[in-house]
Design an enzyme around this catalytic site. Structure first.
Site, PDB file in Angstrom:
ATOM      1  N   SER A  59      -7.799  11.882   0.610  1.00 15.09           N
ATOM      2  CA  SER A  59      -6.948  11.823   1.790  1.00 15.09           C
ATOM      3  C   SER A  59      -7.255  13.054   2.642  1.00 15.09           C
ATOM      4  O   SER A  59      -7.878  14.009   2.167  1.00 15.09           O
ATOM      5  CB  SER A  59      -5.467  11.801   1.402  1.00 15.09           C
ATOM      6  OG  SER A  59      -5.144  10.654   0.657  1.00 15.09           O
ATOM      7  N   PRO A 101      -3.819   9.083   4.619  1.00 13.78           N
ATOM      8  CA  PRO A 101      -4.094   8.738   3.224  1.00 13.78           C
ATOM      9  C   PRO A 101      -5.366   7.913   3.086  1.00 13.78           C
ATOM     10  O   PRO A 101      -5.699   7.106   3.966  1.00 13.78           O
ATOM     11  CB  PRO A 101      -2.868   7.913   2.828  1.00 13.78           C
ATOM     12  CG  PRO A 101      -2.382   7.317   4.109  1.00 13.78           C
ATOM     13  CD  PRO A 101      -2.694   8.332   5.178  1.00 13.78           C
ATOM     14  N   ASN A 123       0.806  -1.222   0.000  1.00 11.81           N
ATOM     15  CA  ASN A 123       0.000   0.000   0.000  1.00 11.81           C
ATOM     16  C   ASN A 123       0.840   1.273   0.000  1.00 11.81           C
ATOM     17  O   ASN A 123       0.325   2.361   0.214  1.00 11.81           O
ATOM     18  CB  ASN A 123      -0.959   0.008   1.198  1.00 11.81           C
ATOM     19  CG  ASN A 123      -0.231   0.024   2.535  1.00 11.81           C
ATOM     20  OD1 ASN A 123       0.985  -0.166   2.602  1.00 11.81           O
ATOM     21  ND2 ASN A 123      -0.969   0.232   3.607  1.00 11.81           N
ATOM     22  N   HIS A 170      -4.771   5.969  10.983  1.00  9.33           N
ATOM     23  CA  HIS A 170      -3.656   6.181  10.059  1.00  9.33           C
ATOM     24  C   HIS A 170      -4.052   6.016   8.598  1.00  9.33           C
ATOM     25  O   HIS A 170      -3.239   6.282   7.706  1.00  9.33           O
ATOM     26  CB  HIS A 170      -2.507   5.223  10.380  1.00  9.33           C
ATOM     27  CG  HIS A 170      -2.590   3.876   9.724  1.00  9.33           C
ATOM     28  ND1 HIS A 170      -3.684   3.040   9.836  1.00  9.33           N
ATOM     29  CD2 HIS A 170      -1.708   3.218   8.935  1.00  9.33           C
ATOM     30  CE1 HIS A 170      -3.455   1.930   9.162  1.00  9.33           C
ATOM     31  NE2 HIS A 170      -2.274   2.007   8.600  1.00  9.33           N
TER      32      HIS A 170
END
Length: 481
Positions: free
Chosen positions: A387, A380, A210, A404
Site C-alpha cells: 500500500s 491500499p 474489499n 484510490h
C-alpha cells in the site's frame, strides 16, 4: 485508436505516456480524460468503463472533462475511479452514481510507536485479538451498540466528533480526519426508516468485500519531510482500515437513485444510462441528497473511528503499543468546491467515485501542521501486496483528485472461480502475512490476481501529476470480512 461500432465508436488519443483523451462525440459536452499507461488502459472490447467515462461527459453542467484514474474499472453509472465536476450555478447536477452505494467509503491510517521487529514475536497474538475485536461480514455486530434510533441520529449529525465526545477517541483524531470528522448540513430526519434500521447495529464494523483492517510496516520512505510530518519512519508498524457507511449508506443511495429517476423529467434531463440518474445540485431534490449523503458520510467517519478504538485496545493489550491517527480520507463522495475553470473561479459539485481528494501544499482546508506537505493520500493495495502513502501536489488537473486503490480486473465471481480461499490463505501465511478471515469465499474474491498492479497504478498517478510518493507499506497481517 477507434473502438466500438461506427455509430458509437470511441476515439482514444494518447496525449502523454500517462494520459489518454476520449474525443467528444454525440452528446458528450466535454472530452474524457483517462490517466493510464498503455498497460493499464482498459480494453474497450471487454471493459465498459471507458464507455462510462464518455457517458458521464454528457451530464448537464459538467466542466473541463470526465476524468478516470489509473485504477478505473466498471461501476454503477460512473466508472469506479471516475471524477467529474459540474457547475452548480449553471445547472450542474449531482448524481448518486458519481458517489456510489458505499457513501464515504474511505481509508484511515494509524501509526504505532513500535517497529516490525519488536512486533514479530507478538504478531500472532495481536492478530487473534484483532480478529476477535473487529466485527465483520455482511451483518455481524458492531463495536458500539447504540441505545436507540435517537442516538443514531445524533451520530449521523455529529460523525467522528460525536464518537470522540462520547469517549471513543481523542481530540487529535479529529485534527487528522477530513472535515474534522464531521460534515455539516446532515439531515438525519430525511433518511428512510429502512436506512436507520440498517445502520443501527453496524457502528464499528468492517463489512465484507474489499474492506479490511491490515497491520503493515513502513518499507520505504520517498519523501522524508512529508513522512516526518505525517509521523512515519522506516520499519514502523501501521494499521490501515478500509470501510464505509455499511448498509445505511447503501440504502441512502438506493433511495435517492429511485427518487431522481422519477424527478429527471421535471428538470428536462435525459441521460444515456439510467444509472446516471441526477438532478440539479441546487434543486430541492439535489439539496435533499446532499443532506442525506452528509449523514451517511458522518456515519462512515464514526464507523472508522470506532474501529480505530478497537484496534487501539488490541494493540495496547497484546503489543503494549499506542496508535496515532495519520489521516482519514474518503474516496466515495460529492462535495461543493471552488476551482478555476477556463480562467474563472467556479463553484463545482465534484464527484469522486473510487477517487481520493489530494489537496496540495498551502491549501486552506489542510490542518495547520500539514500546510507545507500537502494532504496525506492513502492508497491500499490488494491483500498481500503493498500500500502507499502519497501527498497532494500543485497543478493537479483533475480537481485535486487521484486514484484510490489497485482497481479490479476480474469480478468477485471470476476471482472465486479461479482461486481457492484456503490455498490463498496458506500462500499468504507462507510469505509471513497472518490472515484472519470469516470465509474462504470472501478471501478468494479478493485474491491479488483479481486486481491491477498497485505499483504500476501509483507510478502512473505520479507520472500524470496527480500526486507524489511519500511511503510504501507492506502487509504483516490482515483481518477480512
Amino acid at each position: 485508436m477507434r473502438t466500438g461500432s461506427d455509430q458509437s465508436a470511441l476515439e482514444i488519443v494518447a496525449e502523454t505516456p500517462h494520459r489518454f483523451r476520449i474525443e467528444r462525440h454525440g452528446r458528450m459536452r466535454v472530452p474524457g480524460i483517462v490517466f493510464a499507461s498503455r498497460a493499464l488502459l482498459p480494453d474497450p472490447a471487454g471493459d465498459e468503463s471507458l464507455r462510462q467515462v464518455a457517458n458521464v461527459a454528457t451530464l448537464p453542467g459538467i466542466v473541463r472533462a470526465s476524468f478516470a484514474m489509473p485504477d478505473v474499472h466498471w461501476g454503477y453509472g460512473f466508472p469506479i475511479g471516475g471524477v467529474a465536476g459540474t457547475d452548480v450555478d449553471h445547472g450542474g447536477v449531482v448524481s448518486p452514481g458519481g458517489v456510489g452505494f458505499d457513501i464515504s467509503c474511505g481509508v484511515r491510517l494509524l501509526a504505532a510507536d513500535l517497529d516490525r521487529d519488536a512486533l514479530a514475536p507478538r504478531l500472532g497474538g495481536l492478530m487473534d485479538a484483532l480478529g476477535q475485536a473487529i466485527p465483520r461480514g455482511m451483518r455481524r455486530g458492531a463495536v458500539w451498540t447504540l441505545a436507540s434510533p435517537g442516538q443514531l441520529r445524533d451520530l449521523l449529525a455529529g460523525g467522528a466528533q460525536y464518537a470522540v465526545e462520547s469517549g471513543h477517541g481523542v481530540a487529535r483524531d479529529l485534527l487528522r480526519c477530513e472535515d474534522g470528522g464531521v460534515v455539516t448540513g446532515a439531515d438525519p430526519g430525511g433518511l428512510s426508516e429502512r436506512a436507520i434500521e440498517r445502520g443501527l447495529g453496524q457502528v464499528g464494523s468492517l463489512g465484507s468485500g474489499n474492506h479490511f483492517l491490515e497491520v503493515q510496516a513502513v518499507e520505504k520512505i520517498y519523501d522524508e519531510p512529508a513522512a516526518d510530518a505525517f509521523g512515519l519512519w522506516p520499519g514502523q508498524v501501521c494499521v490501515m482500515i478500509h470501510c464505509g457507511s455499511r448498509g445505511l449508506g447503501h440504502q441512502v443511495c438506493s433511495d435517492h437513485v429511485r427518487l431522481m429517476e422519477k424527478a429527471m423529467a421535471r428538470y428536462g434531463i435525459e441521460v444515456p444510462d439510467r444509472q446516471l440518474a441526477c438532478v440539479p445540485a441546487e434543486s430541492p431534490d439535489g439539496r435533499a441528497y446532499f443532506a442525506a449523503m452528509a449523514a451517511a458520510t458522518n456515519y462512515a467517519r464514526a464507523n472508522r473511528q470506532l474501529l480505530t478504538e478497537a484496534a487501539r485496545r488490541a494493540f495496547g493489550m497484546r503489543a503494549g503499543a499506542r496508535l496515532d491517527l495519520v489521516y482519514d480520507i474518503s474516496h466515495n463522495l460529492a462535495s461543493l468546491e471552488a476551482h478555476d475553470v477556463d480562467g474563472h473561479r467556479r463553484r463545482l459539485c465534484v464527484h469522486r467515485k473510487g477517487a481520493t481528494k489530494a489537496l496540495p501544499p498551502a491549501h486552506p482546508d489542510l490542518p495547520p501542521d500539514l500546510i507545507d506537505t500537502g494532504q496525506p493520500v492513502l492508497i491500499p493495495g490488494t491483500m498481500g501486496t503493498a500500500s502507499y502513502v502519497l501527498a497532494g501536489v500543485p497543478g493537479n488537473p483533475a480537481f485535486d483528485s487521484t486514484c484510490h486503490g489497485a482497481g479490479r480486473t476480474r469480478s468477485r465471481h471470476a476471482a472465486a472461480r479461479e482461486t481457492k480461499g484456503r490455498r490463498l490463505r496458506d500462500e499468504l501465511e507462507a510469505h509471513g502475512i497472518a490472515v484472519r478471515g470469516t470465509s474462504w469465499q470472501g478471501l478468494a474474491e479478493e485474491a491479488p490476481a483479481a486486481y491491477k498492479d498497485i505499483d504500476a497504478v501509483i507510478d502512473t498517478a505520479v507520472g500524470a501529476g496527480l500526486c507524489r510518493k511519500v511511503a510504501r507499506l507492506v502487509p504483516l497481517g490482515v483481518v477480512k470480512g
